[in-house]
Design a protein around this motif. Structure first.
Motif, PDB file in Angstrom:
ATOM      1  N   SER A 164     -47.786 -17.829  -9.329  1.00  0.00           N
ATOM      2  CA  SER A 164     -48.828 -17.574  -8.322  1.00  0.00           C
ATOM      3  C   SER A 164     -49.974 -18.595  -8.399  1.00  0.00           C
ATOM      4  O   SER A 164     -51.002 -18.407  -7.756  1.00  0.00           O
ATOM      5  N   VAL A 165     -49.773 -19.685  -9.153  1.00  0.00           N
ATOM      6  CA  VAL A 165     -50.769 -20.768  -9.274  1.00  0.00           C
ATOM      7  C   VAL A 165     -52.141 -20.207  -9.663  1.00  0.00           C
ATOM      8  O   VAL A 165     -53.166 -20.547  -9.079  1.00  0.00           O
ATOM      9  N   ARG A 166     -52.130 -19.333 -10.654  1.00  0.00           N
ATOM     10  CA  ARG A 166     -53.392 -18.774 -11.150  1.00  0.00           C
ATOM     11  C   ARG A 166     -53.523 -19.038 -12.635  1.00  0.00           C
ATOM     12  O   ARG A 166     -52.543 -18.978 -13.378  1.00  0.00           O
ATOM     13  N   ARG A 167     -54.764 -19.292 -13.053  1.00  0.00           N
ATOM     14  CA  ARG A 167     -55.041 -19.574 -14.467  1.00  0.00           C
ATOM     15  C   ARG A 167     -54.577 -18.421 -15.364  1.00  0.00           C
ATOM     16  O   ARG A 167     -53.904 -18.623 -16.362  1.00  0.00           O
ATOM     17  N   ASN A 168     -54.962 -17.214 -15.020  1.00  0.00           N
ATOM     18  CA  ASN A 168     -54.762 -16.077 -15.911  1.00  0.00           C
ATOM     19  C   ASN A 168     -53.368 -15.481 -15.762  1.00  0.00           C
ATOM     20  O   ASN A 168     -52.654 -15.762 -14.801  1.00  0.00           O
ATOM     21  N   GLU A 169     -53.028 -14.661 -16.741  1.00  0.00           N
ATOM     22  CA  GLU A 169     -51.766 -13.922 -16.696  1.00  0.00           C
ATOM     23  C   GLU A 169     -52.081 -12.449 -16.458  1.00  0.00           C
ATOM     24  O   GLU A 169     -53.120 -11.950 -16.897  1.00  0.00           O
ATOM     25  N   THR A 170     -51.169 -11.772 -15.786  1.00  0.00           N
ATOM     26  CA  THR A 170     -51.382 -10.365 -15.467  1.00  0.00           C
ATOM     27  C   THR A 170     -50.616  -9.496 -16.459  1.00  0.00           C
ATOM     28  O   THR A 170     -49.447  -9.759 -16.741  1.00  0.00           O
ATOM     29  N   ALA A 171     -51.306  -8.476 -16.985  1.00  0.00           N
ATOM     30  CA  ALA A 171     -50.648  -7.509 -17.872  1.00  0.00           C
ATOM     31  C   ALA A 171     -51.189  -6.127 -17.537  1.00  0.00           C
ATOM     32  O   ALA A 171     -52.391  -5.897 -17.644  1.00  0.00           O
ATOM     33  N   ALA A 172     -50.311  -5.251 -17.127  1.00  0.00           N
ATOM     34  CA  ALA A 172     -50.687  -3.874 -16.788  1.00  0.00           C
ATOM     35  C   ALA A 172     -51.875  -3.858 -15.828  1.00  0.00           C
ATOM     36  O   ALA A 172     -52.834  -3.111 -16.014  1.00  0.00           O
ATOM     37  N   GLY A 173     -51.820  -4.696 -14.806  1.00  0.00           N
ATOM     38  CA  GLY A 173     -52.865  -4.724 -13.785  1.00  0.00           C
ATOM     39  C   GLY A 173     -54.121  -5.458 -14.204  1.00  0.00           C
ATOM     40  O   GLY A 173     -55.035  -5.622 -13.398  1.00  0.00           O
ATOM     41  N   ARG A 174     -54.157  -5.940 -15.463  1.00  0.00           N
ATOM     42  CA  ARG A 174     -55.337  -6.683 -15.920  1.00  0.00           C
ATOM     43  C   ARG A 174     -55.063  -8.165 -15.908  1.00  0.00           C
ATOM     44  O   ARG A 174     -53.944  -8.605 -16.181  1.00  0.00           O
ATOM     45  N   SER A 175     -56.109  -8.924 -15.629  1.00  0.00           N
ATOM     46  CA  SER A 175     -55.992 -10.374 -15.611  1.00  0.00           C
ATOM     47  C   SER A 175     -56.560 -10.909 -16.922  1.00  0.00           C
ATOM     48  O   SER A 175     -57.714 -10.661 -17.253  1.00  0.00           O
ATOM     49  N   VAL A 176     -55.729 -11.609 -17.680  1.00  0.00           N
ATOM     50  CA  VAL A 176     -56.116 -12.047 -19.025  1.00  0.00           C
ATOM     51  C   VAL A 176     -55.958 -13.560 -19.122  1.00  0.00           C
ATOM     52  O   VAL A 176     -54.957 -14.117 -18.668  1.00  0.00           O
ATOM     53  N   ASP A 177     -56.940 -14.220 -19.726  1.00  0.00           N
ATOM     54  CA  ASP A 177     -56.817 -15.656 -19.995  1.00  0.00           C
ATOM     55  C   ASP A 177     -55.957 -15.822 -21.249  1.00  0.00           C
ATOM     56  O   ASP A 177     -56.398 -15.485 -22.354  1.00  0.00           O
ATOM     57  N   PRO A 178     -54.742 -16.335 -21.107  1.00  0.00           N
ATOM     58  CA  PRO A 178     -53.859 -16.413 -22.283  1.00  0.00           C
ATOM     59  C   PRO A 178     -54.420 -17.303 -23.386  1.00  0.00           C
ATOM     60  O   PRO A 178     -54.142 -17.069 -24.559  1.00  0.00           O
ATOM     61  N   ASN A 179     -55.216 -18.307 -23.009  1.00  0.00           N
ATOM     62  CA  ASN A 179     -55.723 -19.194 -24.059  1.00  0.00           C
ATOM     63  C   ASN A 179     -57.083 -18.757 -24.594  1.00  0.00           C
ATOM     64  O   ASN A 179     -57.847 -19.561 -25.129  1.00  0.00           O
ATOM     65  N   ARG A 180     -57.368 -17.452 -24.449  1.00  0.00           N
ATOM     66  CA  ARG A 180     -58.460 -16.814 -25.185  1.00  0.00           C
ATOM     67  C   ARG A 180     -57.941 -15.515 -25.794  1.00  0.00           C
ATOM     68  O   ARG A 180     -58.701 -14.609 -26.068  1.00  0.00           O
ATOM     69  N   ASP A 181     -56.633 -15.447 -25.992  1.00  0.00           N
ATOM     70  CA  ASP A 181     -55.990 -14.184 -26.368  1.00  0.00           C
ATOM     71  C   ASP A 181     -55.449 -14.189 -27.797  1.00  0.00           C
ATOM     72  O   ASP A 181     -54.679 -13.321 -28.174  1.00  0.00           O
TER      73      ASP A 181
END
Ligand SMILES: [Zn+2]
Length: 297
Positions: free
Chosen positions: A119-136
């Motif tokens: 979807s050409v978006r920075r964040n990843e979606t998990a259980a309806g939440r948008s998370v920055d993978p490189n702050r995870d």
């Protein structure tokens, strides 16, 4: 009250978007096809592997290329919009299959964040939440809870299990090649700055990118993979911020490949064959620096 209603409708809108936001699944399918073709053409040296299941429901796939006893990693697309990094990883997989690195086996993962990539978006979606993978990831100066994503947990487990020695994580853009510490601290030096500088210099011969300490040259960012890999395991970890834009055209992508593939190869060839021993963070965290994280690279 009115503000609360507005915030609530905004949240519903975001959820509606993320529900549909797995984007265009054919995009990740095309990446998998690229890996399959390499594995079919070079079955003796390029072996498919699955990193694990991502929150998108897809398996995160990669290739192990070469059969040396020292194991290394190239991972791209923690940030889903940074497709230039995906293309460099794909090209690197092709290059390694043609000419594997003696004495080493390189795991190449072109896309970590599948829903973001589609979807050409920075964040990843998990259980309806948008998370920055490189702050995870956990880190010496993190405060929040880590591993909200399956992808980041799978990668963290993988580098431990496979005893990854050298690790390159690919992003767009700056351009630069950066080494630890990239965290909220004034104490940015590691005991191995001389080695990190040599490896960075080897990586930028064709690109002429700048290189240096991540906090000083980019900005402090807590919870990143590149710092986690070094801090937790002693892997020789470099962050490649390739190119000049998050949306390179086809000519710019070709240039990203041309100037970064030889440097990535040299980085792995020249990395020590064992992990760094003194990889603990012994400095002081500086919380006031957290505000400097721009979350845009
Ligand atoms: Zn990025």
């Amino acid at each position: 009250m009115k503000i609360k209603v507005l915030v609530l409708s905004a949240l519903i809108a975001v959820n509606a978007v993320s529900g549909f936001a797995e984007g265009d699944a054919s995009k990740y399918e095309a990446v998998k096809d690229h890996l399959k073709k390499i594995a079919a053409e070079y079955p003796d040296r390029a072996k498919p592997f699955k990193l694990g299941l991502s929150d998108s429901g897809d398996y995160i796939e990669g290739l192990k290329i070469g059969d040396g006893p020292v194991r290394d990693l190239i991972v791209a697309t923690h940030h889903g919009n940074e497709y230039g990094s995906t293309e460099v990883a794909k090209a690197m997989a092709s290059s390694l299959a043609v000419d594997p690195i003696k004495g080493r086996a390189v795991y190449v993962i072109p896309v970590l964040n599948i829903s973001g990539y589609n979807s050409v978006r920075r964040n990843e979606t998990a259980a309806g939440r948008s998370v920055d993978p490189n702050r995870d990831y956990p880190g010496p100066c993190t405060t929040g809870s880590p591993f909200r994503l399956k992808s980041t947990k799978a990668l963290a487990d993988f580098i431990e299990k496979e005893n990854i020695v050298a690790s390159a994580t690919l992003h767009t853009y700056m351009p630069a090649v950066l080494y630890p510490w990239g965290i909220s601290t004034q104490d940015t030096a590691t005991p191995y700055d001389d080695i990190f500088i040599q490896l960075s210099q080897a990586a930028v011969v064709e690109s002429n990118y700048k290189y240096g300490n991540s906090t000083q040259m980019l900005y402090p960012a807590d919870g990143t993979f590149e710092d986690y890999a070094y801090w937790k395991t002693g892997a020789w970890s470099l962050l490649f911020e390739v190119g000049y834009t998050h949306s390179p055209n086809s000519d710019a992508v070709a240039e990203l490949v041309r100037v970064n593939v030889p440097g990535l190869r040299r980085f792995i060839e020249q990395s020590p064959r064992e992990r760094a021993e003194r990889h603990a963070f012994t400095g002081k965290c500086d919380r006031s620096m957290k505000a400097l994280d721009r979350h845009d690279e």
